[in-house]
Enzyme design. Structure first.
Site, PDB file in Angstrom:
ATOM      1  N   GLY A   1     -34.795 -20.253 -27.242  1.00 22.80           N
ATOM      2  CA  GLY A   1     -34.257 -19.107 -26.040  1.00 22.80           C
ATOM      3  C   GLY A   1     -32.701 -18.864 -26.294  1.00 22.80           C
ATOM      4  O   GLY A   1     -32.159 -19.045 -27.433  1.00 22.80           O
TER       5      GLY A   1
ATOM      6  N   TYR B   1       0.988  -1.351   0.187  1.00 19.54           N
ATOM      7  CA  TYR B   1       0.066  -0.015   0.002  1.00 19.54           C
ATOM      8  C   TYR B   1       0.861   1.384  -0.114  1.00 19.54           C
ATOM      9  O   TYR B   1       2.182   1.244  -0.553  1.00 19.54           O
ATOM     10  CB  TYR B   1      -0.916   0.042   1.226  1.00 19.54           C
ATOM     11  CG  TYR B   1      -2.091   0.847   1.027  1.00 19.54           C
ATOM     12  CD1 TYR B   1      -3.251   0.581  -0.231  1.00 19.54           C
ATOM     13  CD2 TYR B   1      -2.423   1.552   2.058  1.00 19.54           C
ATOM     14  CE1 TYR B   1      -4.110   1.561  -0.109  1.00 19.54           C
ATOM     15  CE2 TYR B   1      -3.463   2.570   1.848  1.00 19.54           C
ATOM     16  CZ  TYR B   1      -4.495   2.376   0.713  1.00 19.54           C
ATOM     17  OH  TYR B   1      -5.487   3.368   0.529  1.00 19.54           O
TER      18      TYR B   1
ATOM     19  N   LYS C   1     -21.172 -19.802  -9.414  1.00 19.88           N
ATOM     20  CA  LYS C   1     -20.266 -19.709 -10.546  1.00 19.88           C
ATOM     21  C   LYS C   1     -18.929 -19.037 -10.555  1.00 19.88           C
ATOM     22  O   LYS C   1     -17.889 -19.523 -10.911  1.00 19.88           O
ATOM     23  CB  LYS C   1     -21.212 -18.588 -11.509  1.00 19.88           C
ATOM     24  CG  LYS C   1     -20.744 -18.621 -12.800  1.00 19.88           C
ATOM     25  CD  LYS C   1     -21.538 -19.577 -13.667  1.00 19.88           C
ATOM     26  CE  LYS C   1     -21.211 -19.572 -15.057  1.00 19.88           C
ATOM     27  NZ  LYS C   1     -22.177 -20.766 -15.547  1.00 19.88           N
TER      28      LYS C   1
ATOM     29  N   ASN D   1     -33.626 -28.882 -16.727  1.00 17.29           N
ATOM     30  CA  ASN D   1     -33.583 -29.051 -15.269  1.00 17.29           C
ATOM     31  C   ASN D   1     -34.733 -28.702 -14.618  1.00 17.29           C
ATOM     32  O   ASN D   1     -34.833 -27.471 -14.640  1.00 17.29           O
ATOM     33  CB  ASN D   1     -32.244 -28.705 -14.756  1.00 17.29           C
ATOM     34  CG  ASN D   1     -31.305 -29.568 -14.896  1.00 17.29           C
ATOM     35  OD1 ASN D   1     -31.424 -30.845 -14.654  1.00 17.29           O
ATOM     36  ND2 ASN D   1     -29.864 -29.405 -15.229  1.00 17.29           N
TER      37      ASN D   1
END
Length: 391
Positions: free
Chosen positions: A196, A39, A94, A288
């Site tokens: 889709g 830093y 994810k 699903n």
């Protein structure tokens, strides 16, 4: 404190308690000397170097290894439009998969807007913080425009996984299923039910891979240029698919004699329609949790059966694709993810099965340790071939 949460004792909720991810430092901070490097004042020198040459972010920040996972929560799994807050557990998951299977850092970003312009402008403004953008669970047809326009405006990979991840893995599995049943891509007849995000992308990648005779259906039947109710995306797809061979009608009509059925619709196909397919048929019911054709029924008429579920063989799982695709794209500092890179990923996945090919093994397991490296290498090489690699 775990015992105090509302769903204590439920293993799913227990695992999610406090979220599934955290930020971990890559540098040690044991004293003032290290702090002054990580830093202030040391960090200022790095900032000045980047200000003088922005490409230095590729060397001195986490940007080139980090993907933004962006959603508006309108098409989450099979749950539909549940909003950005409820989408967060999926986006966290994810991010964990990106890290586990690709060594890619990822940040979930759940946007409190469904407006196309607001989503695009928000992502564009966030882009300097990331090496790539993974669009996730954004409903069709908005997802097509959002992805296309972001690709135009950004010089980093933009990838809608609901479209292209599914398409890559489906192509890999189909490549091996065709090999197993002695069919050729140029002559096989394919029916895709669902127009889709996934259905459009599956049809497009099959065309890219040399499949010519494809029919795509939505709720009103086959996509053809004779219909006046099609969106721009569907109309373009109709010209490249059913129009080519003059296919018309409903599902029952186009399934007669078809070699391949790929379901990405969530509907159910009657047994008599399944029975009308060609001998040694190939059936991928990817909805699903309930496939369009249950495997028990599919196996009565088909030689190769795949689903999106982990409790049946031949799972079409996006995790086979997206971590390695982004890893390979990041390795070469790619400006985009091309069709060639997607097809290369599918080919790499298909080749991993090799001599082990059989009816219940047309796609490798997500836990096959060879998968990330194979996809990564194939994608990086394809990026160089396609002219989108910057190193």
């Amino acid at each position: 404190m775990a015992s105090l949460h509302p769903h204590a004792g439920d293993p799913v909720f227990d695992l999610h308690l406090g979220g599934k991810m955290e930020t971990v430092s890559t540098v040690a901070l044991h004293g003032p000397d290290e702090l002054s490097l990580a830093y202030t004042p040391g960090v200022a020198r790095v900032c000045e170097a980047i200000a003088a040459d922005p490409s230095m972010t590729q060397h001195y920040t986490w940007v080139p290894n980090t993907v933004a996972i962006v959603t508006d929560g309108t098409a989450v799994l099979g749950l539909g439009d549940i909003g950005p807050a409820a989408a967060m557990p999926v986006m966290e998951g994810k991010a964990v998969l990106f890290k586990q299977f690709g060594g890619v850092d990822a940040v979930p970003i759940c946007l409190d807007t469904t407006d196309v312009e607001e989503i695009i402008e928000t992502v564009v403004r966030l882009a300097p913080s990331f090496g790539g953008v993974n669009l996730e669970d954004i409903s069709a047809p908005r997802c097509f425009e959002i992805e296309a326009r972001l690709k135009e405006r950004l010089d980093i990979p933009v990838f809608h996984d609901d479209q292209h991840g599914t398409a890559v893995v489906a192509l890999a599995a189909l490549t091996n299923a065709l090999r197993l049943t002695g069919r050729d891509a140029a002559t096989v007849r394919v029916v895709v039910q669902g127009a889709g995000a996934a259905g459009v992308a599956v049809a497009r990648i099959l065309l890219e891979a040399g499949v010519r005779d494809i029919v795509v259906l939505d709720r009103r039947g086959v996509l053809t240029s004779e219909r006046s109710d099609l969106t721009e995306v569907k109309a373009a797809l109709a010209r490249d698919t059913a129009d080519t061979f003059g296919r018309r009608g409903d599902l029952a009509e186009v399934m007669v004699g078809a070699d391949v059925y790929i379901g990405v619709s969530g509907g159910q196909v009657p047994e008599e329609v399944v029975a009308s397919m060609a001998a040694d048929a190939i059936i991928f019911g990817l909805a699903n949790p309930t496939p369009e054709v249950h495997p028990d029924l599919a196996h009565k008429y088909a030689r190769v059966v795949a689903t999106g579920r982990s409790d049946f063989p031949n799972q079409i799982n996006n995790v086979l694709a997206f971590p390695g695709i982004f890893r390979g794209a990041f390795d070469v500092h790619a400006t985009a993810i091309t069709e060639g890179m997607k097809v290369a990923a599918a080919t790499a996945l298909a080749e991993l099965v090799g001599d082990d090919l059989r009816e219940d093994l047309v796609i490798p397991s997500p836990f096959d340790p060879r998968v990330p490296g194979a996809v990564r290498s194939a994608v990086a090489e394809a990026a160089r071939r396609d002219g989108v690699a910057r190193r």
